[in-house]
Design an enzyme around this catalytic site. Structure first.
Site, PDB file in Angstrom:
ATOM      1  N   LYS A 186       0.752  -1.139   0.028  1.00  0.00           N
ATOM      2  CA  LYS A 186       0.086   0.059   0.034  1.00  0.00           C
ATOM      3  C   LYS A 186       0.918   0.979  -0.133  1.00  0.00           C
ATOM      4  O   LYS A 186       0.488   2.273  -0.870  1.00  0.00           O
ATOM      5  CB  LYS A 186      -0.667  -0.055   1.046  1.00  0.00           C
ATOM      6  CG  LYS A 186      -1.904   0.932   1.119  1.00  0.00           C
ATOM      7  CD  LYS A 186      -2.733   0.992   2.636  1.00  0.00           C
ATOM      8  CE  LYS A 186      -3.605   2.091   2.679  1.00  0.00           C
ATOM      9  NZ  LYS A 186      -4.723   2.166   4.094  1.00  0.00           N
ATOM     10  N   GLY A 221      -4.770  -2.222   4.970  1.00  0.00           N
ATOM     11  CA  GLY A 221      -4.263  -3.138   4.519  1.00  0.00           C
ATOM     12  C   GLY A 221      -5.048  -4.358   4.783  1.00  0.00           C
ATOM     13  O   GLY A 221      -4.938  -5.407   3.900  1.00  0.00           O
ATOM     14  N   GLU A 236      -5.098  -6.969  15.047  1.00  0.00           N
ATOM     15  CA  GLU A 236      -4.575  -5.701  14.538  1.00  0.00           C
ATOM     16  C   GLU A 236      -5.997  -4.557  14.435  1.00  0.00           C
ATOM     17  O   GLU A 236      -5.607  -3.595  14.838  1.00  0.00           O
ATOM     18  CB  GLU A 236      -4.256  -5.758  12.981  1.00  0.00           C
ATOM     19  CG  GLU A 236      -2.914  -4.942  12.637  1.00  0.00           C
ATOM     20  CD  GLU A 236      -2.305  -5.028  11.576  1.00  0.00           C
ATOM     21  OE1 GLU A 236      -1.366  -6.239  11.644  1.00  0.00           O
ATOM     22  OE2 GLU A 236      -2.555  -4.531  10.671  1.00  0.00           O
ATOM     23  N   HIS A 288      -5.227 -33.685  17.715  1.00  0.00           N
ATOM     24  CA  HIS A 288      -4.195 -34.648  18.269  1.00  0.00           C
ATOM     25  C   HIS A 288      -3.192 -33.591  18.917  1.00  0.00           C
ATOM     26  O   HIS A 288      -1.892 -34.129  19.055  1.00  0.00           O
ATOM     27  CB  HIS A 288      -3.660 -35.405  17.042  1.00  0.00           C
ATOM     28  CG  HIS A 288      -4.913 -36.397  16.521  1.00  0.00           C
ATOM     29  ND1 HIS A 288      -4.726 -37.506  16.768  1.00  0.00           N
ATOM     30  CD2 HIS A 288      -5.808 -36.120  15.633  1.00  0.00           C
ATOM     31  CE1 HIS A 288      -6.215 -38.182  16.399  1.00  0.00           C
ATOM     32  NE2 HIS A 288      -6.452 -37.219  15.619  1.00  0.00           N
ATOM     33  N   LYS A 325       7.545  -0.425  12.213  1.00  0.00           N
ATOM     34  CA  LYS A 325       8.206  -0.232  10.961  1.00  0.00           C
ATOM     35  C   LYS A 325       9.080   0.873  11.155  1.00  0.00           C
ATOM     36  O   LYS A 325      10.299   0.942  10.780  1.00  0.00           O
ATOM     37  CB  LYS A 325       7.199   0.626   9.960  1.00  0.00           C
ATOM     38  CG  LYS A 325       6.325  -0.618   9.309  1.00  0.00           C
ATOM     39  CD  LYS A 325       5.279  -0.261   8.194  1.00  0.00           C
ATOM     40  CE  LYS A 325       4.534  -1.338   7.876  1.00  0.00           C
ATOM     41  NZ  LYS A 325       3.585  -0.915   6.631  1.00  0.00           N
TER      42      LYS A 325
HETATM   43  C1  G6Q Z   1      -2.622  -3.849   7.790  1.00  0.00           C
HETATM   44  C2  G6Q Z   1      -1.583  -3.278   8.362  1.00  0.00           C
HETATM   45  C3  G6Q Z   1      -0.352  -3.905   7.858  1.00  0.00           C
HETATM   46  C4  G6Q Z   1       0.249  -3.684   6.389  1.00  0.00           C
HETATM   47  C5  G6Q Z   1       1.582  -4.421   6.216  1.00  0.00           C
HETATM   48  C6  G6Q Z   1       2.082  -3.893   4.853  1.00  0.00           C
HETATM   49  O1  G6Q Z   1      -3.987  -3.532   7.809  1.00  0.00           O
HETATM   50  O2  G6Q Z   1      -1.575  -1.962   7.871  1.00  0.00           O
HETATM   51  O3  G6Q Z   1      -0.258  -5.271   7.913  1.00  0.00           O
HETATM   52  O4  G6Q Z   1      -0.634  -4.360   5.577  1.00  0.00           O
HETATM   53  O5  G6Q Z   1       2.537  -3.591   7.072  1.00  0.00           O
HETATM   54  O6  G6Q Z   1       1.956  -2.760   4.521  1.00  0.00           O
HETATM   55  P1  G6Q Z   1       2.385  -2.292   2.913  1.00  0.00           P
HETATM   56  O7  G6Q Z   1       1.002  -2.684   2.087  1.00  0.00           O
HETATM   57  O8  G6Q Z   1       2.163  -0.605   2.902  1.00  0.00           O
HETATM   58  O9  G6Q Z   1       3.517  -2.558   2.462  1.00  0.00           O
END
Ligand code: G6Q
Length: 557
Positions: free
Chosen positions: A207, A268, A354, A385, A518
């Site tokens: 994203k 995301g 999350e 199991h 991050k």
């Molecule tokens: C999801 C979060 C997180 C995100 C990842 C990857 O809701 O925001 O899991 O998807 O950190 O982020 P990018 O898509 O920006 O690389």
């Protein structure tokens, strides 16, 4: 300070009601009401939910409905569907429902109908996935694509990986998919070892297009391809990108024709319905991908319009709130009796934890009640199991969702009956348990047969063989895991999470904890990359400094 939900009358009434219900065993509730199954089950959108094996009565549901009303749930549902910026900490709408708005009614963000862009990206995905699947899209040396490699992490990995795995019977026979997420080079290098560069297509899914793990994996994959094919012009035929950050994608060297866009109003972990679903569309075809959207849309309509206590995500969300907030349950097990859903528990871990792993309300006030459960699980029979022992005789209250396909994806005789019987046997045993009298009676029978055979058994271990039961379960049934059914299932859990967030007054659409990860990783990385041996000047605690120094000294030898 706004009033917290636990200061309202519904919360107080539920607390009192829990005290009344606490000594009552589930088997008593069944004994008292021959209609319990009919009363506490619901069928809608092709999903059947039996929630009768829960510690609840009609009164519980009425009180939970009051709680939902005090939390303005109906209002919040409407606000989400109208595209309001309900993700207040990021000032964004949360419009995953627009991505699968198959009726195409207008949905506006900042006065603009987003459906035009949504449909344009779907059309672009169709063209591209058809070209790859039909073999018309060729690699740099003229060969058709055979391997699809998604490079992404978190929301840009878990959803598409789970869906692609679940729908493997729909895969194109020529295509093989891989999902690379971990920054440990082992993940990428193991994958590259299986690939032919001439027939591989890399999808860089991010994203933000800044995530350290994804960008490092993307750069290494690009270098590998260039090295193998001997020309950086090959990148254009083997790399596409999915992102909201189109400028950054261009800077990476992927031209705009090979970019698939999505928008900041798609979270995301809610993004598999967007261009992030491209690896799914490539593997199962755009028609099937759109059936996934159709299924989710059907569930969306149900969520938007059904009365609260006839509303599947609302019921499941309220039941979860009941256990987390009033019974002290801290975990929830997700147990698919459908092997194709092997990745579903991992996917739900992100979706739920999350979204609901928050400690302040939307307004920033500290909550003084627990929020998200810890989600865990594995495909049913394997779990039996392994960890089911704890469910049967451990000390934790663990509400569990049993997710069961009536029809399988294969035609091996005898297997589906085994799956179904195991699932039902488990929910029955977890609910009923086996009390001391039943255990004693069973042991007496065992004893007489053993003694007849001349065996001397250990028949004095009565307490070890007693099962308390009273473990609550939901049983969710569907006919067969088609793309549409899977779409409904995922949308069901997304909305269930939303219901819980509204009850607890928290924002389920931000993730500041992920952002922290991050941030700290990008600060620490340069200190490992410098030659300077000692890191004493850095503002870390003595443990972190000590570990950094230990690693640097080791690596410098
Ligand atoms: C999801 C979060 C997180 C995100 C990842 C990857 O809701 O925001 O899991 O998807 O950190 O982020 P990018 O898509 O920006 O690389």
């Amino acid at each position: 300070m706004d009033k917290l939900i636990n200061q309202g009358t519904a919360w107080a009434a539920l607390k009192k009601h829990q005290k009344y219900l606490a000594p009552v065993h589930l088997r008593d509730l069944f004994a008292l009401d021959s209609q319990r199954f009919e009363r506490f089950s619901i069928e809608t959108c092709g999903l059947f939910l039996d929630y009768s094996k829960n510690r609840l009565t009609n009164d519980t549901l009425t009180l939970l409905q009051h709680l939902a009303t005090e939390a303005n749930l109906a209002d919040w549902i409407a606000r989400m569907f109208q595209g309001e910026k309900i993700n207040n900490t990021e000032r964004r709408a949360a419009l995953h429902i627009a991505l699968r708005n198959r009726s195409n009614c207008p949905i506006s963000v900042d006065g603009k109908d987003v459906m035009y862009d949504v449909n344009a990206v779907l059309a672009k995905m169709r063209l591209f996935s058809n070209a790859v699947r039909d073999g018309k899209w060729r690699g740099y040396t003229g060969k058709p694509i055979e391997s699809i490699v998604n490079i992404g992490i978190g929301g840009s990995d878990l959803g598409p990986a789970m869906v692609t795995r679940a729908l493997n019977t729909y895969h194109h026979p020529r295509l093989q998919s891989y999902f690379v997420s971990n920054v440990d080079g082992a993940h990428l290098s193991e994958t590259l070892a299986k690939l032919d560069p001439e027939t591989s297509l890399f999808i860089i899914a991010s994203k933000t297009f800044t995530t350290q793990e994804t960008m490092l994996n993307a750069r290494s994959a690009r270098q590998w391809l260039i090295n193998k094919l001997g020309n950086d012009k090959a990148v254009a035929k083997h790399f596409v990108a999915i992102s909201t950050a189109t400028q950054k994608v261009t800077e990476f060297g992927i031209d705009s024709a090979h970019q698939f866009e999505f928008w900041d109003w798609v979270g995301g972990r809610y993004s598999l319905w967007s261009a992030i679903g491209l690896p799914i569309a490539l593997m199962i075809g755009q028609d099937n991908f759109e059936q996934l959207l159709d299924g989710a849309h059907e569930l969306d309509k149900h969520f938007e319009t059904a009365p609260l206590l006839k509303n599947l995500p609302v019921l499941m969300g309220l039941i979860d709130v009941w256990y987390s907030s009033f019974w002290g349950a801290t975990t929830q097990a997700i147990l698919p009796y459908d092997y194709t859903l092997a990745l579903f528990p991992a996917y739900l871990q992100q979706l739920v934890m999350e979204s609901l792993g928050k400690r302040v309300t939307r307004e920033g006030n500290r909550v003084d009640y627990p929020t998200s459960s810890i989600i865990w699980g594995a495909p049913g029979n394997n779990g039996q199991h392994a960890f089911y022992q704890l469910l049967h005789q451990g000390t934790h209250l663990v509400p569990a969702d049993f997710i069961i396909a009536l029809d399988s994806q294969h035609d091996l005789p005898g297997h589906q009956e085994a799956v179904l019987s195991n699932a039902l046997a488990q929910t029955h045993a977890l609910m009923m348990g086996r009390n001391i009298e039943e255990t004693r009676a069973e042991l007496e029978i065992l004893k007489s047969t053993s003694l007849q055979k001349g065996e001397i058994g250990k028949f004095d271990k009565l307490p070890h063989r007693v099962f308390p039961g009273n473990q609550p379960t939901n049983t969710l049934l569907y006919k067969k895991l088609t793309p549409a059914v899977l779409g409904k299932l995922i949308a069901l859990y997304e909305h269930k999470v939303f219901v819980q967030s509204v009850c607890w007054g928290i924002n389920p659409f931000d993730q500041w904890g992920v952002e922290l990860g991050k941030q700290v990783a990008s600060i620490l990385l340069p200190t490992l990359q410098t030659d300077q041996e000692k890191t004493a000047h850095l503002g870390y605690d003595s443990s972190t400094k000590g570990l950094l120094n230990y690693i640097k000294i080791y690596r410098s030898r």
